[in-house]
Design a protein around this motif. Structure first.
Motif, PDB file in Angstrom:
ATOM      1  N   ARG A  96     -67.839  -1.661  11.573  1.00  0.00           N
ATOM      2  CA  ARG A  96     -66.781  -2.463  11.766  1.00  0.00           C
ATOM      3  C   ARG A  96     -65.499  -1.900  11.276  1.00  0.00           C
ATOM      4  O   ARG A  96     -65.554  -1.072  10.257  1.00  0.00           O
ATOM      5  CB  ARG A  96     -66.970  -3.938  11.158  1.00  0.00           C
ATOM      6  N   ILE A  97     -64.289  -2.089  11.783  1.00  0.00           N
ATOM      7  CA  ILE A  97     -63.153  -1.396  11.413  1.00  0.00           C
ATOM      8  C   ILE A  97     -61.973  -2.522  11.485  1.00  0.00           C
ATOM      9  O   ILE A  97     -61.974  -3.142  12.500  1.00  0.00           O
ATOM     10  CB  ILE A  97     -62.721  -0.052  12.281  1.00  0.00           C
TER      11      ILE A  97
ATOM     12  N   TYR B 160     -70.481   0.145   7.288  1.00  0.00           N
ATOM     13  CA  TYR B 160     -71.374   0.700   8.465  1.00  0.00           C
ATOM     14  C   TYR B 160     -72.804   0.058   8.017  1.00  0.00           C
ATOM     15  O   TYR B 160     -72.917  -0.298   6.561  1.00  0.00           O
ATOM     16  CB  TYR B 160     -71.666   2.227   8.272  1.00  0.00           C
ATOM     17  N   ALA B 161     -73.798  -0.412   8.749  1.00  0.00           N
ATOM     18  CA  ALA B 161     -74.924  -0.804   8.346  1.00  0.00           C
ATOM     19  C   ALA B 161     -75.827   0.665   7.738  1.00  0.00           C
ATOM     20  O   ALA B 161     -75.165   1.715   7.969  1.00  0.00           O
ATOM     21  CB  ALA B 161     -75.854  -1.013   9.578  1.00  0.00           C
ATOM     22  N   ASP B 162     -76.473   0.185   6.620  1.00  0.00           N
ATOM     23  CA  ASP B 162     -77.317   1.295   6.044  1.00  0.00           C
ATOM     24  C   ASP B 162     -77.904   2.256   6.838  1.00  0.00           C
ATOM     25  O   ASP B 162     -78.241   3.584   6.661  1.00  0.00           O
ATOM     26  CB  ASP B 162     -78.221   0.945   5.032  1.00  0.00           C
ATOM     27  N   SER B 163     -78.417   1.619   8.133  1.00  0.00           N
ATOM     28  CA  SER B 163     -79.487   2.457   8.973  1.00  0.00           C
ATOM     29  C   SER B 163     -78.519   3.712   9.754  1.00  0.00           C
ATOM     30  O   SER B 163     -79.069   4.329  10.272  1.00  0.00           O
ATOM     31  CB  SER B 163     -79.848   1.525   9.906  1.00  0.00           C
ATOM     32  N   VAL B 164     -77.196   3.589   9.759  1.00  0.00           N
ATOM     33  CA  VAL B 164     -76.350   4.492  10.786  1.00  0.00           C
ATOM     34  C   VAL B 164     -75.449   5.249   9.846  1.00  0.00           C
ATOM     35  O   VAL B 164     -74.754   6.112  10.253  1.00  0.00           O
ATOM     36  CB  VAL B 164     -75.722   3.689  11.718  1.00  0.00           C
TER      37      VAL B 164
ATOM     38  N   THR C 268     -70.029   7.061  13.610  1.00  0.00           N
ATOM     39  CA  THR C 268     -68.427   6.993  13.142  1.00  0.00           C
ATOM     40  C   THR C 268     -67.692   6.143  13.856  1.00  0.00           C
ATOM     41  O   THR C 268     -67.628   6.157  14.943  1.00  0.00           O
ATOM     42  CB  THR C 268     -67.731   8.341  13.116  1.00  0.00           C
ATOM     43  N   ILE C 269     -66.907   5.131  13.360  1.00  0.00           N
ATOM     44  CA  ILE C 269     -66.052   4.044  14.177  1.00  0.00           C
ATOM     45  C   ILE C 269     -64.699   4.633  13.742  1.00  0.00           C
ATOM     46  O   ILE C 269     -64.282   4.961  12.555  1.00  0.00           O
ATOM     47  CB  ILE C 269     -66.584   2.599  13.823  1.00  0.00           C
TER      48      ILE C 269
END
Length: 119
Positions: free
Chosen positions: A50-51, A59-63, A68-69
């Motif tokens: 999310r930005i 960021y979700a931990d998994s990514v 990069t957003i």
């Protein structure tokens, strides 16, 4: 009313990269917090990144470290660059937006774009 249109999904081999775009119809979209969610079969829809209108990101931990957003307010577009993709990243990716400055939150969603990671 804001329309969000995703693009850039597709198929990629594990370890590969894909870039997604979320184009907003409203010129006021620079006020919006924009997020990418994904929905995999048999799982609930989860926030990926999310930005905010100020450019703050989560960021979700998994990514973390792989995705990069970013946003280009002049183009009313938010991007999600996905690197080092894994099969577990396979899902339909949705763009979500809401005006963080509004008194009442109204969420807008795109139609989704499929991302498939497989060999």
């Amino acid at each position: 009313q804001v329309q969000l249109v995703e693009s850039g999904g597709g198929w990629v081999q594990p370890g590969g990269s894909l870039g997604l775009s979320c184009a907003a119809s409203a010129s006021s979209s620079y006020l919006y917090t924009i997020g990418w969610y994904r929905h995999a079969p048999g799982k609930k829809r989860d926030l990926v990144a999310r930005i905010t209108s100020d450019g703050n990101t989560i960021y979700a931990d998994s990514v973390k470290g792989r995705f990069t957003i970013s946003r280009d307010n002049a183009k009313n577009t938010v991007y999600l660059q996905m690197n080092s993709l894994k099969p577990e990243d396979t899902a339909i990716y949705y763009c979500n937006g809401f005006n963080s400055k509004a008194m009442f939150r109204i969420d807008y969603w795109g139609q989704g774009t499929q991302v498939t990671v497989s060999s």
